[in-house]
Motif scaffolding. Structure first.
Motif, PDB file in Angstrom:
ATOM      1  N   UNK A 115       0.834  -1.209   0.000  1.00  0.00           N
ATOM      2  CA  UNK A 115       0.000   0.000   0.000  1.00  0.00           C
ATOM      3  C   UNK A 115       0.866   1.255   0.000  1.00  0.00           C
ATOM      4  N   UNK A 116       1.945   1.236   0.813  1.00  0.00           N
ATOM      5  CA  UNK A 116       2.826   2.401   0.855  1.00  0.00           C
ATOM      6  C   UNK A 116       3.508   2.620  -0.492  1.00  0.00           C
ATOM      7  N   UNK A 117       3.993   1.510  -1.099  1.00  0.00           N
ATOM      8  CA  UNK A 117       4.657   1.634  -2.396  1.00  0.00           C
ATOM      9  C   UNK A 117       3.694   2.125  -3.469  1.00  0.00           C
ATOM     10  N   UNK A 118       2.439   1.608  -3.426  1.00  0.00           N
ATOM     11  CA  UNK A 118       1.448   2.059  -4.411  1.00  0.00           C
ATOM     12  C   UNK A 118       1.167   3.543  -4.236  1.00  0.00           C
ATOM     13  N   UNK A 119       1.030   3.963  -2.960  1.00  0.00           N
ATOM     14  CA  UNK A 119       0.779   5.386  -2.705  1.00  0.00           C
ATOM     15  C   UNK A 119       1.955   6.235  -3.182  1.00  0.00           C
ATOM     16  N   UNK A 120       3.185   5.774  -2.841  1.00  0.00           N
ATOM     17  CA  UNK A 120       4.365   6.524  -3.296  1.00  0.00           C
ATOM     18  C   UNK A 120       4.449   6.538  -4.818  1.00  0.00           C
ATOM     19  N   UNK A 121       4.133   5.382  -5.437  1.00  0.00           N
ATOM     20  CA  UNK A 121       4.197   5.312  -6.901  1.00  0.00           C
ATOM     21  C   UNK A 121       3.180   6.247  -7.540  1.00  0.00           C
ATOM     22  N   UNK A 125       4.109   9.230  -9.768  1.00  0.00           N
ATOM     23  CA  UNK A 125       3.561   9.281 -11.130  1.00  0.00           C
ATOM     24  C   UNK A 125       2.884  10.616 -11.387  1.00  0.00           C
ATOM     25  N   UNK A 126       2.109  11.088 -10.390  1.00  0.00           N
ATOM     26  CA  UNK A 126       1.457  12.386 -10.565  1.00  0.00           C
ATOM     27  C   UNK A 126       2.483  13.501 -10.703  1.00  0.00           C
ATOM     28  N   UNK A 127       3.549  13.442  -9.858  1.00  0.00           N
ATOM     29  CA  UNK A 127       4.600  14.462  -9.970  1.00  0.00           C
ATOM     30  C   UNK A 127       5.295  14.375 -11.328  1.00  0.00           C
ATOM     31  N   UNK A 128       5.553  13.140 -11.748  1.00  0.00           N
ATOM     32  CA  UNK A 128       6.232  12.958 -13.039  1.00  0.00           C
ATOM     33  C   UNK A 128       5.373  13.461 -14.187  1.00  0.00           C
ATOM     34  N   UNK A 129       4.057  13.135 -14.133  1.00  0.00           N
ATOM     35  CA  UNK A 129       3.150  13.600 -15.185  1.00  0.00           C
ATOM     36  C   UNK A 129       3.085  15.118 -15.197  1.00  0.00           C
ATOM     37  N   UNK A 130       3.023  15.719 -13.983  1.00  0.00           N
ATOM     38  CA  UNK A 130       2.972  17.179 -13.914  1.00  0.00           C
ATOM     39  C   UNK A 130       4.242  17.793 -14.488  1.00  0.00           C
ATOM     40  N   UNK A 131       5.409  17.234 -14.075  1.00  0.00           N
ATOM     41  CA  UNK A 131       6.667  17.757 -14.620  1.00  0.00           C
ATOM     42  C   UNK A 131       6.757  17.520 -16.121  1.00  0.00           C
ATOM     43  N   UNK A 132       6.262  16.358 -16.575  1.00  0.00           N
ATOM     44  CA  UNK A 132       6.301  16.071 -18.010  1.00  0.00           C
ATOM     45  C   UNK A 132       5.431  17.041 -18.789  1.00  0.00           C
TER      46      UNK A 132
END
Length: 263
Positions: A115-121, A125-132
């Motif tokens: 659950x922690x890894x999924x939340x971190x992922x 992912x949201x940060x990466x998409x935003x930066x992308x």
């Protein structure tokens, strides 16, 4: 039994080492030693026979005792087997229970970690998409600016090349005009030079023609003067005057023809 076999072995060695009788298969052995060995064997056989009989008499008791011991060992082995099996079952049950507890705890920790890894992922992912998206917008903007700048530079370069082409065309026209003017001047100078040379040669031809005519007349006059026939006048005043008169006439005619004008 050991003494019997030992005596028989000694007797066999004695026979093997005995001297043979010539021309026969017999041998000579010491009688006294052979008799002693036979006595020892004869004495040992009854004792060993008694020992063997004792063993035979005790066979049933030994077998019964061995059977009792075997049954006791089998019973002890079965008891030990049952005890070991019970202990193994108990340890196996404990190990299974511990394994189940550890598995449950491990699964719980794994689920929490998942659950922690999924939340971190998801957050990454949201940060990466935003930066992308930001980077893509920046790249698109930079690409548009670069495209516009390239288009403007291309237009300016095209205009410059067109201007340079016009300058080159004008330069080519001017060069062509200069070359044509140079060719015209060259043709004019060649014609003037030809005319000058022709006129000079014509004057030289006229001068040579006049000179030839003068030479021809002088030669004719000379031939005429040299070919005068008649008596030579005597030396004296009259004769001298007459002679000088003829020569003076020739010189005067030569002057009239232009002989003296060349000098």
């Amino acid at each position: 039994m050991y003494k019997t076999f030992q005596g028989l072995d000694d007797l066999q060695n004695m026979v093997d080492q005995a001297y043979g009788v010539p021309m026969t298969s017999n041998c000579m052995v010491p009688r006294r030693e052979v008799q002693d060995l036979l006595d020892e064997v004869r004495t040992a056989i009854p004792i060993e026979m008694d020992d063997a009989q004792d063993v035979l008499d005790r066979r049933d008791a030994v077998l019964a005792e061995a059977e009792d011991e075997a049954e006791g060992m089998i019973s002890d082995a079965k008891s030990e087997r049952d005890r070991i099996l019970d202990e193994a079952r108990r340890q196996a049950d404990e190990m299974v229970a511990d394994a189940e507890n550890q598995a449950t705890a491990t699964v719980s920790r794994a689920e929490a970690e998942a659950d922690r890894l999924v939340s971190d992922a998801r957050r990454d992912a949201e940060d990466t998409v935003s930066r992308a998206e930001s980077e893509s917008q920046r790249l698109v903007s930079a690409g548009n600016e670069s495209y516009d700048r390239s288009v403007n530079e291309g237009i300016a370069e095209q205009q410059r090349l067109v201007s340079e082409a016009e300058v080159v065309r004008q330069a080519n026209d001017e060069a062509r005009r200069i070359v044509e003017s140079a060719h015209a001047d060259s043709d004019r100078l060649r014609r003037e030079c030809d005319q000058y040379v022709d006129s000079t040669l014509a004057q030289f031809e006229e001068s040579l023609t006049g000179t030839l005519r003068t030479v021809t007349r002088d030669r004719t006059a000379l031939r005429k003067g040299a070919g005068v026939s008649g008596p030579r006048a005597p030396r004296g005043d009259g004769g001298d005057r007459g002679g000088r008169g003829e020569h003076s006439d020739v010189r005067e005619s030569s002057r009239e023809d232009g002989w003296g004008t060349r000098g």
